[in-house]
Design an enzyme around this catalytic site. Structure first.
Site, PDB file in Angstrom:
ATOM      1  N   HIS A  23       0.811  -1.230   0.000  1.00  0.00           N
ATOM      2  CA  HIS A  23       0.000   0.000   0.000  1.00  0.00           C
ATOM      3  C   HIS A  23       0.846   1.284   0.000  1.00  0.00           C
ATOM      4  CE1 HIS A  23       0.388   0.236   4.381  1.00  0.00           C
ATOM      5  NE2 HIS A  23      -0.436  -0.757   4.602  1.00  0.00           N
ATOM      6  N   HIS A  77      -3.302 -10.977  14.190  1.00  0.00           N
ATOM      7  CA  HIS A  77      -3.481  -9.707  13.470  1.00  0.00           C
ATOM      8  C   HIS A  77      -4.366  -9.989  12.259  1.00  0.00           C
ATOM      9  CE1 HIS A  77      -2.673  -5.862  11.775  1.00  0.00           C
ATOM     10  NE2 HIS A  77      -1.515  -6.102  11.183  1.00  0.00           N
ATOM     11  N   GLU A  79      -4.925  -8.063   9.574  1.00  0.00           N
ATOM     12  CA  GLU A  79      -4.628  -7.387   8.297  1.00  0.00           C
ATOM     13  C   GLU A  79      -4.454  -8.443   7.192  1.00  0.00           C
ATOM     14  OE1 GLU A  79      -1.539  -4.375   8.411  1.00  0.00           O
ATOM     15  OE2 GLU A  79      -2.264  -3.531   6.523  1.00  0.00           O
ATOM     16  N   ASP A  81      -2.475  -9.110   4.837  1.00  0.00           N
ATOM     17  CA  ASP A  81      -1.205  -9.763   4.492  1.00  0.00           C
ATOM     18  C   ASP A  81      -0.942 -10.981   5.383  1.00  0.00           C
ATOM     19  OD1 ASP A  81      -0.918  -7.732   6.440  1.00  0.00           O
ATOM     20  OD2 ASP A  81       1.249  -7.688   6.195  1.00  0.00           O
ATOM     21  N   HIS A 144       0.093  -2.650  15.181  1.00  0.00           N
ATOM     22  CA  HIS A 144      -0.346  -1.347  14.762  1.00  0.00           C
ATOM     23  C   HIS A 144      -1.825  -1.271  14.362  1.00  0.00           C
ATOM     24  CE1 HIS A 144      -0.413  -1.938  10.238  1.00  0.00           C
ATOM     25  NE2 HIS A 144       0.027  -3.082  10.680  1.00  0.00           N
ATOM     26  N   ASP A 163       3.577  -7.996  13.646  1.00  0.00           N
ATOM     27  CA  ASP A 163       4.342  -7.057  12.812  1.00  0.00           C
ATOM     28  C   ASP A 163       5.538  -6.426  13.548  1.00  0.00           C
ATOM     29  OD1 ASP A 163       2.839  -7.315  10.483  1.00  0.00           O
ATOM     30  OD2 ASP A 163       1.543  -5.623  10.936  1.00  0.00           O
ATOM     31  N   TYR A 191      10.703  -0.558   8.109  1.00  0.00           N
ATOM     32  CA  TYR A 191       9.384  -1.056   8.516  1.00  0.00           C
ATOM     33  C   TYR A 191       8.832  -0.200   9.650  1.00  0.00           C
ATOM     34  CZ  TYR A 191       5.601  -4.301   9.216  1.00  0.00           C
ATOM     35  OH  TYR A 191       4.343  -4.841   9.298  1.00  0.00           O
ATOM     36  N   HIS A 222       6.925 -10.854   9.720  1.00  0.00           N
ATOM     37  CA  HIS A 222       7.639 -10.533   8.472  1.00  0.00           C
ATOM     38  C   HIS A 222       9.148 -10.656   8.716  1.00  0.00           C
ATOM     39  CE1 HIS A 222       4.096  -8.865   6.482  1.00  0.00           C
ATOM     40  NE2 HIS A 222       3.878  -8.065   7.499  1.00  0.00           N
TER      41      HIS A 222
HETATM   42 FE1  FEO Z   1      -0.103  -5.085   9.744  1.00  0.00          FE
HETATM   43 FE2  FEO Z   1       1.930  -7.279   8.299  1.00  0.00          FE
HETATM   44  O1  FEO Z   1       0.307  -6.484   8.636  1.00  0.00           O
END
Ligand code: FEO
Length: 407
Positions: A23, A77, A79, A81, A144, A163, A191, A222
């Site tokens: 994004h 999480h 999100e 991804d 986050h 994250d 990041y 990640h």
């Molecule tokens: Fe906040 Fe890696 O997603």
């Protein structure tokens, strides 16, 4: 590839080698979507992956155990991804119960049809026994997203940190001591600057909470797993969250006919004379991602734009908008820029800097059409002054007034 974190605890995630955009965040080194499988008397999957990688995740699990053996899927999480592939995963794991916070269940319900999923809600302090080990849950709201959560395995001194402490970094190695430390720290900083920075106050609180845990390994969602350089990444997070800057001056500019460019180079020249790190960034040859990362630990920022239509140039406006959202704090700043028949460029920069509660050193330096020798001298002097301020701030005489992300 070594994927074993501990005996019967394995990385089963996916590497996205070619992704270059998250994004708007430039993922120049690709990304990974980490998921982990704990095999005990009960089997738990920690997190899922981005939707296109769900089948690869399932294949990775199948290499270790039958899909029918998975009892729990922990979602730290929501999100996409990480949880984008959750519907496919829950469909393929017939005996699995989703384990997540109340907020996470609500978020997942807005992304997927979760009506048929067995769900077990957990909150901070709750434990889930797996056999020889247990999972402990720590909600970390706004680090986050509102539903963000850590999962801790005390018997293994292992923290699944979602994250936090992550890096967008595709690699064929899974651990921090198998890749160049400078690269992984650079990606962790990028990041933090582009994803985590606005929530620094909550990061600081989370770090304090994490300090109470006995940790030998941090497995983020990640990038590589931290096992040999935990002290380095935790110290870096502390510095970033508390906005402890380095003696660094950034000169950022966009220019129409190089008048503002000349001013930028003069400010940079002045800063370089004073023995601090001084970087010159032309917005048109850089990226939002890079600029935010460079701003994170800079003590001083000079920002210039030519005037266009009584405001800043469009790309300068984009950078200012991005920075206002990320809320970097504890900066000493200076606005500058050229104009023709009406002002507005340097003035807009000045207002935005004050809006971010940066300490503005002086009124903007302006040049009508072309900077005169006197204006360029003024720029060099301002650069020297910024460098002196940068040394003063970084020496600790003036730190910690505000956290990044403070309103
Ligand atoms: Fe906040 Fe890696 O997603």
């Amino acid at each position: 590839m070594d994927t074993a974190l501990r005996k019967n605890i394995d990385w089963v995630g996916c590497v996205d080698w070619t992704v270059r955009d998250f994004h708007g965040y430039n993922t120049d080194r690709g990304a990974t979507y980490n998921a982990y499988l704990i095999r005990d008397e009960k089997t738990a999957l920690i997190d899922a992956v981005k939707a296109p990688f769900a089948d690869k995740l399932l294949q990775n699990i199948t290499e270790l155990t039958d899909l029918t053996n998975v009892d729990y899927v922990v979602c730290n999480h929501a999100e996409p991804d990480h949880a984008g592939g959750m519907a496919r995963v829950m469909e393929a794991l017939p005996n699995a119960t989703l384990v997540c916070s109340k907020k996470c269940a609500a978020a997942l319900g807005m992304h997927h049809d979760t009506s048929g999923w067995k769900t077990h809600l957990v909150a901070t302090g709750d434990k889930l026994a797996l056999g020889q080990r247990a999972l402990e849950f720590i909600e970390t709201p706004m680090v986050h997203w509102p539903e963000s959560m850590f999962t801790y395995v005390p018997e293994e001194k292992l923290l699944f940190s979602m994250d936090a402490f992550g890096q967008h970094y595709a690699s064929s190695q899974r651990f921090d001591d198998e890749v160049p430390l400078c690269t992984v720290m650079e990606e962790a900083k990028t990041y933090y600057a582009n994803i985590i920075m606005p929530f620094a106050k909550l990061v600081a609180a989370t770090l304090a909470r994490a300090a109470e845990l006995d940790i030998e390994m941090i497995a983020p969602s990640h990038g590589v797993v931290w096992r040999s350089h935990i002290a380095e990444i935790v110290e870096a997070y502390g510095n970033w969250a508390h906005c402890r800057p380095k003696p660094k001056v950034l000169v950022i500019y966009d220019t129409m006919w190089d008048s503002t460019g000349q001013m930028a180079r003069a400010i940079h020249e002045g800063a370089c004379m004073s023995g601090v790190t001084a970087e010159l960034i032309n917005i048109r040859t850089s990226t939002l991602t890079r600029i935010a990362t460079d701003v994170l630990d800079a003590a001083c920022v000079a920002f210039g734009s030519s005037t266009l239509n009584q405001s800043v140039l469009p790309m300068a406006g984009a950078v200012l908008t991005y920075l206002k959202g990320l809320k970097p704090a504890n900066k000493t700043a200076l606005a500058f820029g050229s104009y023709g028949w009406s002002k507005g460029g340097a003035e807009t920069v000045d207002e935005d800097m004050k809006g971010m509660k940066w300490e503005v050193l002086r009124e903007p330096i302006r040049a009508q059409f072309r900077p005169t020798a006197a204006v360029l001298d003024e720029c060099r002097a301002a650069g020297r002054l910024l460098a002196e301020k940068a040394k003063e701030v970084a020496s600790g005489r003036k730190t910690g007034e505000r956290l990044c992300g403070d309103p």
